[in-house]
Design a protein around this motif. Structure first.
Motif, mmCIF file in Angstrom:
data_model
loop_
_atom_site.group_PDB
_atom_site.id
_atom_site.type_symbol
_atom_site.label_atom_id
_atom_site.label_comp_id
_atom_site.label_asym_id
_atom_site.label_seq_id
_atom_site.Cartn_x
_atom_site.Cartn_y
_atom_site.Cartn_z
ATOM 1 N N ALA A 52 -1.690 16.592 -0.675
ATOM 2 C CA ALA A 52 -1.134 17.708 -1.446
ATOM 3 C C ALA A 52 -0.155 18.546 -0.636
ATOM 4 C CB ALA A 52 -2.268 18.593 -1.971
ATOM 5 N N ASP A 53 0.015 18.233 0.649
ATOM 6 C CA ASP A 53 0.977 18.965 1.474
ATOM 7 C C ASP A 53 1.389 18.098 2.651
ATOM 8 O OD1 ASP A 53 -0.878 19.342 3.751
ATOM 9 O OD2 ASP A 53 -1.898 20.728 2.402
ATOM 10 N N GLY A 54 2.379 18.575 3.405
ATOM 11 C CA GLY A 54 2.927 17.784 4.478
ATOM 12 C C GLY A 54 1.974 17.510 5.625
ATOM 13 N N VAL A 55 1.152 18.493 5.953
ATOM 14 C CA VAL A 55 0.190 18.313 7.053
ATOM 15 C C VAL A 55 -0.782 17.185 6.722
ATOM 16 C CG1 VAL A 55 -1.693 19.393 8.322
ATOM 17 C CG2 VAL A 55 0.398 20.685 7.868
ATOM 18 N N GLU A 56 -1.290 17.220 5.503
ATOM 19 C CA GLU A 56 -2.222 16.174 5.079
ATOM 20 C C GLU A 56 -1.517 14.824 5.003
ATOM 21 O OE1 GLU A 56 -5.702 15.597 1.673
ATOM 22 O OE2 GLU A 56 -3.995 16.929 1.278
ATOM 23 N N ALA A 57 -0.245 14.826 4.618
ATOM 24 C CA ALA A 57 0.511 13.584 4.539
ATOM 25 C C ALA A 57 0.633 12.921 5.905
ATOM 26 C CB ALA A 57 1.898 13.861 3.966
ATOM 27 N N VAL A 58 0.963 13.706 6.918
ATOM 28 C CA VAL A 58 1.103 13.161 8.272
ATOM 29 C C VAL A 58 -0.234 12.618 8.764
ATOM 30 C CG1 VAL A 58 1.650 13.719 10.668
ATOM 31 C CG2 VAL A 58 3.047 14.666 8.816
ATOM 32 N N ARG A 59 -1.313 13.370 8.504
ATOM 33 C CA ARG A 59 -2.643 12.929 8.939
ATOM 34 C C ARG A 59 -3.039 11.623 8.261
ATOM 35 N NH1 ARG A 59 -7.607 13.123 6.928
ATOM 36 N NH2 ARG A 59 -7.010 14.451 5.159
ATOM 37 N N LEU A 60 -2.847 11.552 6.937
ATOM 38 C CA LEU A 60 -3.243 10.349 6.210
ATOM 39 C C LEU A 60 -2.360 9.159 6.559
ATOM 40 C CD1 LEU A 60 -4.162 11.704 2.656
ATOM 41 C CD2 LEU A 60 -5.694 10.840 4.434
ATOM 42 N N PHE A 61 -1.096 9.410 6.835
ATOM 43 C CA PHE A 61 -0.244 8.297 7.249
ATOM 44 C C PHE A 61 -0.764 7.692 8.549
ATOM 45 C CE2 PHE A 61 3.147 6.360 9.637
ATOM 46 C CZ PHE A 61 3.707 5.511 8.704
ATOM 47 N N THR A 62 -1.146 8.550 9.485
ATOM 48 C CA THR A 62 -1.669 8.065 10.760
ATOM 49 C C THR A 62 -2.956 7.279 10.563
ATOM 50 O OG1 THR A 62 -0.683 9.957 11.909
ATOM 51 C CG2 THR A 62 -2.428 8.758 13.052
ATOM 52 N N GLU A 63 -3.823 7.755 9.670
ATOM 53 C CA GLU A 63 -5.105 7.098 9.431
ATOM 54 C C GLU A 63 -4.968 5.795 8.637
ATOM 55 O OE1 GLU A 63 -7.802 9.721 7.495
ATOM 56 O OE2 GLU A 63 -7.805 11.206 9.119
ATOM 57 N N LEU A 64 -4.099 5.798 7.626
ATOM 58 C CA LEU A 64 -4.063 4.698 6.668
ATOM 59 C C LEU A 64 -2.943 3.690 6.907
ATOM 60 C CD1 LEU A 64 -4.684 6.859 3.460
ATOM 61 C CD2 LEU A 64 -6.376 5.513 4.724
ATOM 62 N N ALA A 65 -1.896 4.096 7.610
ATOM 63 C CA ALA A 65 -0.739 3.227 7.879
ATOM 64 C C ALA A 65 -0.263 2.507 6.626
ATOM 65 C CB ALA A 65 -1.086 2.217 8.970
ATOM 66 N N PRO A 66 0.092 3.246 5.573
ATOM 67 C CA PRO A 66 0.558 2.600 4.342
ATOM 68 C C PRO A 66 1.919 1.947 4.531
ATOM 69 C CG PRO A 66 0.962 4.944 4.236
ATOM 70 C CD PRO A 66 0.171 4.713 5.492
ATOM 71 N N ASP A 67 2.237 1.027 3.636
ATOM 72 C CA ASP A 67 3.557 0.388 3.689
ATOM 73 C C ASP A 67 4.658 1.362 3.295
ATOM 74 O OD1 ASP A 67 2.580 -2.231 4.364
ATOM 75 O OD2 ASP A 67 1.909 -2.429 2.282
ATOM 76 N N THR B 271 0.837 -1.198 0.000
ATOM 77 C CA THR B 271 0.000 0.000 0.000
ATOM 78 C C THR B 271 0.875 1.253 0.000
ATOM 79 O OG1 THR B 271 -0.159 -0.104 2.423
ATOM 80 C CG2 THR B 271 -1.925 -1.138 1.135
ATOM 81 N N VAL B 272 0.478 2.244 -0.820
ATOM 82 C CA VAL B 272 1.292 3.427 -1.042
ATOM 83 C C VAL B 272 0.467 4.690 -0.812
ATOM 84 C CG1 VAL B 272 2.695 4.699 -2.727
ATOM 85 C CG2 VAL B 272 2.668 2.184 -2.762
ATOM 86 N N LEU B 273 1.064 5.661 -0.121
ATOM 87 C CA LEU B 273 0.492 6.998 0.028
ATOM 88 C C LEU B 273 1.301 7.954 -0.839
ATOM 89 C CD1 LEU B 273 -1.296 9.157 1.449
ATOM 90 C CD2 LEU B 273 0.439 9.219 3.263
ATOM 91 N N LEU B 274 0.615 8.678 -1.735
ATOM 92 C CA LEU B 274 1.270 9.635 -2.620
ATOM 93 C C LEU B 274 1.190 11.036 -2.034
ATOM 94 C CD1 LEU B 274 -0.165 8.444 -6.060
ATOM 95 C CD2 LEU B 274 2.023 7.824 -5.019
ATOM 96 N N VAL B 275 2.328 11.733 -1.980
ATOM 97 C CA VAL B 275 2.358 13.089 -1.435
ATOM 98 C C VAL B 275 3.061 14.002 -2.444
ATOM 99 C CG1 VAL B 275 3.008 14.547 0.500
ATOM 100 C CG2 VAL B 275 2.540 12.113 0.883
ATOM 101 N N ASP B 276 2.285 14.899 -3.067
ATOM 102 C CA ASP B 276 2.826 15.847 -4.035
ATOM 103 C C ASP B 276 1.807 16.962 -4.198
ATOM 104 O OD1 ASP B 276 3.590 17.086 -6.713
ATOM 105 O OD2 ASP B 276 5.123 15.520 -6.548
ATOM 106 N N ASP B 277 2.281 18.210 -4.279
ATOM 107 C CA ASP B 277 1.333 19.315 -4.385
ATOM 108 C C ASP B 277 0.779 19.488 -5.798
ATOM 109 O OD1 ASP B 277 3.771 20.163 -5.366
ATOM 110 O OD2 ASP B 277 3.492 22.238 -4.724
ATOM 111 N N GLN B 278 1.287 18.733 -6.757
ATOM 112 C CA GLN B 278 0.791 18.816 -8.127
ATOM 113 C C GLN B 278 -0.158 17.649 -8.410
ATOM 114 O OE1 GLN B 278 3.778 19.548 -11.141
ATOM 115 N NE2 GLN B 278 5.133 20.520 -9.649
ATOM 116 N N ARG B 279 -1.404 17.993 -8.671
ATOM 117 C CA ARG B 279 -2.425 16.963 -8.898
ATOM 118 C C ARG B 279 -2.077 16.083 -10.092
ATOM 119 N NH1 ARG B 279 -8.398 19.162 -9.251
ATOM 120 N NH2 ARG B 279 -7.752 19.807 -7.141
ATOM 121 N N LEU B 280 -1.511 16.685 -11.137
ATOM 122 C CA LEU B 280 -1.175 15.923 -12.332
ATOM 123 C C LEU B 280 -0.094 14.883 -12.039
ATOM 124 C CD1 LEU B 280 -1.804 15.650 -15.340
ATOM 125 C CD2 LEU B 280 0.023 17.304 -15.796
ATOM 126 N N VAL B 281 0.873 15.250 -11.213
ATOM 127 C CA VAL B 281 1.923 14.300 -10.835
ATOM 128 C C VAL B 281 1.315 13.139 -10.054
ATOM 129 C CG1 VAL B 281 3.992 13.968 -9.426
ATOM 130 C CG2 VAL B 281 3.755 16.013 -10.856
#
Length: 210
Positions: free
Chosen positions: A34-49, A3-13
């Motif tokens: 799309a930013d670091g704050v959301e990345a930390v939150r989603l990592f905590t919620e989703l626990a991706p590999d 499982t992968v979490l994608l973190v990038d501020d560009q939607r197209l990327v």
């Protein structure tokens, strides 16, 4: 399934990475940020590999987000994917705990392989970056390098680690099982007093020559 979490501020990327990853049978995207704050939150919620992390983002950047993720989950895997290949970005990312660093012009197949290998425990960089890390370490003053007794097979593995090969590639080249390669690398880390593959590659360059 990895499982992968994608973190990038560009939607197209993010869209391109999602298409690339979900075209495989063993990888899946479980979230996007799309930013670091959301990345930390989603990592905590989703626990991706694994987290594929951009560096330059509004608000909390990728380095700070990586640091926060590793602070709460030391075993987390963060693979940096960025436009920048300079030391100003590379070394802070490594200091924050990134397990790999690739630039965005990396070949798709190489990136997919890097995702799998990072989850498997490899510490990965594009060959040019790994060479620069080794060269920089060799240029710094250091104490004489100890040369513990290594078996012929450990030396074979050490040479391939220095060239940037991952566990499966080493296994294929030496006709060994992956678990056997992991055992050799664990022994090498212990014997050489190094704590990751980059430092092991630096050790190999110092002992075996460039």
């Amino acid at each position: 399934m990895i499982t992968v979490l994608l973190v990038d501020d560009q939607r197209l990327v993010r869209a391109g990475l999602r298409m690339l990853i979900e075209d495989t049978t063993d990888l899946t995207v479980v979230g996007e940020a799309a930013d670091g704050v959301e990345a930390v939150r989603l990592f905590t919620e989703l626990a991706p590999d694994l987290v594929v992390m951009d560096l330059r983002m509004p608000g909390l950047d990728g380095v700070a987000a990586t640091r926060q993720i590793l602070a709460t989950s030391p075993r987390a895997k963060v693979l940096v994917l960025t436009t920048f290949d300079d030391d100003e970005h590379l070394f802070p990312a490594l200091a924050a705990g990134a397990a790999g660093y690739f630039v965005k012009d990396t070949e798709p197949a190489v990136l997919l392989d890097a995702i799998r290998r990072t989850v498997d425990g490899d510490l990965l960089f594009s060959p040019a970056l790994l060479r620069r890390l080794v060269d920089r370490a060799l240029a710094a003053p250091s104490a004489p390098v100890p040369t513990p007794d290594l078996t012929p097979r450990e030396l074979d593995v050490l040479r391939l680690v220095a060239q940037g090969y991952g566990n499966q590639e080493i296994a294929d080249r030496l006709h060994l099982g992956v678990s056997t390669v992991k055992t050799h690398i664990a022994n090498l880390l212990g014997k050489t007093g190094t704590d990751n593959r980059v430092r092991l590659a630096v050790y190999a360059a110092e002992v075996l020559g460039r």
